[in-house]
Structure formats: structure tokens, C-alpha cells
Design a protein around this motif. Sequence first.
Motif, PDB file in Angstrom:
ATOM      1  N   MET A  37       0.839  -1.186   0.000  1.00 37.45           N
ATOM      2  CA  MET A  37       0.000   0.000   0.000  1.00 37.45           C
ATOM      3  C   MET A  37       0.884   1.249   0.000  1.00 37.45           C
ATOM      4  O   MET A  37       1.834   1.349   0.757  1.00 37.45           O
ATOM      5  CB  MET A  37      -0.901  -0.014   1.235  1.00 37.45           C
ATOM      6  N   GLU A  38       0.559   2.173  -0.846  1.00 33.28           N
ATOM      7  CA  GLU A  38       1.317   3.401  -0.983  1.00 33.28           C
ATOM      8  C   GLU A  38       0.936   4.384   0.124  1.00 33.28           C
ATOM      9  O   GLU A  38      -0.237   4.588   0.410  1.00 33.28           O
ATOM     10  CB  GLU A  38       1.015   4.013  -2.351  1.00 33.28           C
ATOM     11  N   LYS A  39       1.950   4.995   0.752  1.00 27.37           N
ATOM     12  CA  LYS A  39       1.700   5.992   1.788  1.00 27.37           C
ATOM     13  C   LYS A  39       1.353   7.318   1.134  1.00 27.37           C
ATOM     14  O   LYS A  39       1.953   7.701   0.144  1.00 27.37           O
ATOM     15  CB  LYS A  39       2.926   6.168   2.669  1.00 27.37           C
ATOM     16  N   LYS A  40       0.378   8.004   1.707  1.00 32.05           N
ATOM     17  CA  LYS A  40       0.017   9.336   1.244  1.00 32.05           C
ATOM     18  C   LYS A  40      -0.005  10.283   2.429  1.00 32.05           C
ATOM     19  O   LYS A  40      -0.272   9.872   3.558  1.00 32.05           O
ATOM     20  CB  LYS A  40      -1.349   9.321   0.566  1.00 32.05           C
ATOM     21  N   LEU A  41       0.245  11.531   2.163  1.00 34.99           N
ATOM     22  CA  LEU A  41       0.273  12.555   3.190  1.00 34.99           C
ATOM     23  C   LEU A  41      -1.106  13.197   3.298  1.00 34.99           C
ATOM     24  O   LEU A  41      -1.610  13.767   2.326  1.00 34.99           O
ATOM     25  CB  LEU A  41       1.335  13.600   2.848  1.00 34.99           C
ATOM     26  N   TYR A  42      -1.723  13.051   4.457  1.00 35.07           N
ATOM     27  CA  TYR A  42      -3.032  13.637   4.730  1.00 35.07           C
ATOM     28  C   TYR A  42      -2.983  14.423   6.027  1.00 35.07           C
ATOM     29  O   TYR A  42      -2.140  14.183   6.886  1.00 35.07           O
ATOM     30  CB  TYR A  42      -4.096  12.543   4.907  1.00 35.07           C
ATOM     31  N   LYS A  43      -3.940  15.344   6.209  1.00 39.12           N
ATOM     32  CA  LYS A  43      -4.116  16.004   7.496  1.00 39.12           C
ATOM     33  C   LYS A  43      -4.613  14.969   8.504  1.00 39.12           C
ATOM     34  O   LYS A  43      -5.320  14.041   8.156  1.00 39.12           O
ATOM     35  CB  LYS A  43      -5.142  17.129   7.393  1.00 39.12           C
ATOM     36  N   SER A  44      -4.269  15.190   9.739  1.00 36.24           N
ATOM     37  CA  SER A  44      -4.611  14.240  10.786  1.00 36.24           C
ATOM     38  C   SER A  44      -5.828  14.694  11.579  1.00 36.24           C
ATOM     39  O   SER A  44      -6.160  15.882  11.610  1.00 36.24           O
ATOM     40  CB  SER A  44      -3.421  14.091  11.734  1.00 36.24           C
ATOM     41  N   ARG A  45      -6.466  13.737  12.245  1.00 36.59           N
ATOM     42  CA  ARG A  45      -7.521  14.087  13.205  1.00 36.59           C
ATOM     43  C   ARG A  45      -6.902  14.563  14.508  1.00 36.59           C
ATOM     44  O   ARG A  45      -7.567  15.204  15.310  1.00 36.59           O
ATOM     45  CB  ARG A  45      -8.410  12.884  13.474  1.00 36.59           C
ATOM     46  N   ASP A  46      -5.619  14.231  14.725  1.00 40.07           N
ATOM     47  CA  ASP A  46      -4.888  14.702  15.905  1.00 40.07           C
ATOM     48  C   ASP A  46      -4.461  16.135  15.630  1.00 40.07           C
ATOM     49  O   ASP A  46      -3.345  16.408  15.243  1.00 40.07           O
ATOM     50  CB  ASP A  46      -3.679  13.794  16.155  1.00 40.07           C
ATOM     51  N   ARG A  47      -5.404  17.072  15.802  1.00 41.47           N
ATOM     52  CA  ARG A  47      -5.185  18.451  15.390  1.00 41.47           C
ATOM     53  C   ARG A  47      -5.051  19.384  16.576  1.00 41.47           C
ATOM     54  O   ARG A  47      -5.735  19.233  17.564  1.00 41.47           O
ATOM     55  CB  ARG A  47      -6.358  18.993  14.572  1.00 41.47           C
TER      56      ARG A  47
END
Length: 65
Positions: free
Chosen positions: A1-11
Motif C-alpha cells: 500500500m502506498e503511503k500518502k500525506l493527509y491532514k490528521s484528526r490529531d489536530r
Amino acid sequence: MEKKLYKSRDRKVCGVCGGIAEYFDIDPTIVRLLWVAFILSGGCGILAYIIAAIVMDDNPVDIVN
């Protein structure tokens, strides 16, 4: 599975630092401290954070329909 950069819920603000921490599998506090160091060392961190907050997508796993 390819890693992608997303915003986190740990905000704290927009989830950018949390997303970067999840991507690199490190503690979000370390990323936040580094980001503050960038801001204090010249101010370019603020612009970079705003751009990242606009460009990064929310994590699709975290989106509830």
C-alpha cells in the motif's frame, strides 16, 4: 500500500503537523516543536503551514458520511 500525506484528526490547528507525524511515524509533538523552531528562526514556517493546510487533503479514513 502506498503511503500518502493527509491532514490528521490529531489536530491543534489544522492537522498539518499531525499528518506529517503520521506519515513519518513519529510523535506529533516533535513535529510541532520543529515547526515552531522554523517559525521563530525566520517566519517562513507560517507561510509553509498555511500552504500545507490548503494543499493537504483530509484523511479519507477519518471522513464520516
